[in-house]
Scaffold this motif. Structure first.
Motif, PDB file in Angstrom:
ATOM      1  N   LEU A 210       0.823  -1.203   0.000  1.00  0.00           N
ATOM      2  CA  LEU A 210       0.000   0.000   0.000  1.00  0.00           C
ATOM      3  C   LEU A 210       0.861   1.260   0.000  1.00  0.00           C
ATOM      4  O   LEU A 210       1.955   1.285   0.573  1.00  0.00           O
ATOM      5  CB  LEU A 210      -0.910   0.000   1.231  1.00  0.00           C
ATOM      6  N   LYS A 211       0.338   2.311  -0.620  1.00  0.00           N
ATOM      7  CA  LYS A 211       1.047   3.589  -0.709  1.00  0.00           C
ATOM      8  C   LYS A 211       0.801   4.414   0.544  1.00  0.00           C
ATOM      9  O   LYS A 211      -0.326   4.524   1.021  1.00  0.00           O
ATOM     10  CB  LYS A 211       0.569   4.366  -1.931  1.00  0.00           C
ATOM     11  N   VAL A 212       1.887   4.998   1.041  1.00  0.00           N
ATOM     12  CA  VAL A 212       1.817   5.828   2.242  1.00  0.00           C
ATOM     13  C   VAL A 212       2.586   7.130   2.033  1.00  0.00           C
ATOM     14  O   VAL A 212       3.457   7.226   1.167  1.00  0.00           O
ATOM     15  CB  VAL A 212       2.383   5.085   3.475  1.00  0.00           C
ATOM     16  N   ARG A 213       2.266   8.106   2.840  1.00  0.00           N
ATOM     17  CA  ARG A 213       2.973   9.380   2.866  1.00  0.00           C
ATOM     18  C   ARG A 213       3.695   9.471   4.206  1.00  0.00           C
ATOM     19  O   ARG A 213       3.098   9.209   5.253  1.00  0.00           O
ATOM     20  CB  ARG A 213       1.976  10.528   2.720  1.00  0.00           C
ATOM     21  N   VAL A 214       4.974   9.819   4.180  1.00  0.00           N
ATOM     22  CA  VAL A 214       5.818   9.841   5.368  1.00  0.00           C
ATOM     23  C   VAL A 214       6.126  11.283   5.765  1.00  0.00           C
ATOM     24  O   VAL A 214       6.483  12.107   4.914  1.00  0.00           O
ATOM     25  CB  VAL A 214       7.135   9.074   5.100  1.00  0.00           C
ATOM     26  N   ASP A 215       5.982  11.577   7.060  1.00  0.00           N
ATOM     27  CA  ASP A 215       6.371  12.884   7.589  1.00  0.00           C
ATOM     28  C   ASP A 215       7.882  12.859   7.777  1.00  0.00           C
ATOM     29  O   ASP A 215       8.392  12.435   8.816  1.00  0.00           O
ATOM     30  CB  ASP A 215       5.667  13.154   8.916  1.00  0.00           C
TER      31      ASP A 215
END
Length: 161
Positions: free
Chosen positions: A56-61
């Motif tokens: 799954l695609k995620v966005r990282v801080d």
């Protein structure tokens, strides 16, 4: 482990320790430490959700020290039994930081994903200040098979922070 072990673990965190959990192991601190976090895969709509070994695609801080060296756009291997987090409003909610978040749509990179809307814009990884310490919860298994190269930094950063 028992209640005595749970109390010792919480005391460790309250005194400044870091507890790191993978996947369903996050249940213990959520339930026993009364953290202001819930696993959305235990609530309404979760019965329709299905992602058996899906990427799954995620966005990282990337500004968060737990995410040092990670790309802003990354992938996570989600297996059944994993967790997805949401902050509960109320006391202590200001102590929760999202580190990795699922995208708002088109999350699936590879595999199966049913009921994507259950996890859209929810956290895959959170850190929660608890006393002087931190509970660091990774809702998937970052060390699982080939994912080590993509997400093991999340584990290593917790060890060195």
């Amino acid at each position: 482990f028992g209640q005595e072990g749970v109390e010792a673990l919480e005391e460790f965190v309250l005194d400044g320790g870091t507890l790191m959990t993978f996947s369903q192991a996050g249940e213990l601190p959520i339930e026993e430490f009364m953290l202001p976090v819930q696993n959305v895969l235990e609530g309404p709509g979760a019965a329709e959700f299905w992602a058996p070994g899906s990427t799954l695609k995620v966005r990282v801080d990337t500004d968060n020290p737990f995410a040092y060296g990670m790309p802003e756009d990354a992938l996570a291997l989600f297996r059944q039994g994993g967790q997805v987090y949401e902050t509960l409003a109320g006391p202590g909610s200001e102590n929760v930081e999202r580190i990795v978040t699922y995208l708002d749509r088109d999350i699936l990179q590879s595999g199966w994903l049913l009921a994507e809307d259950v996890i859209t814009e929810k956290a895959a990884v959170v850190s929660v200040k608890h006393g002087e310490g931190t509970v660091y919860m990774i809702g998937f298994r970052p060390q699982h098979r080939h994912q080590t190269h993509g997400t093991y930094k999340l584990v290593f950063n917790a060890l060195v922070n």
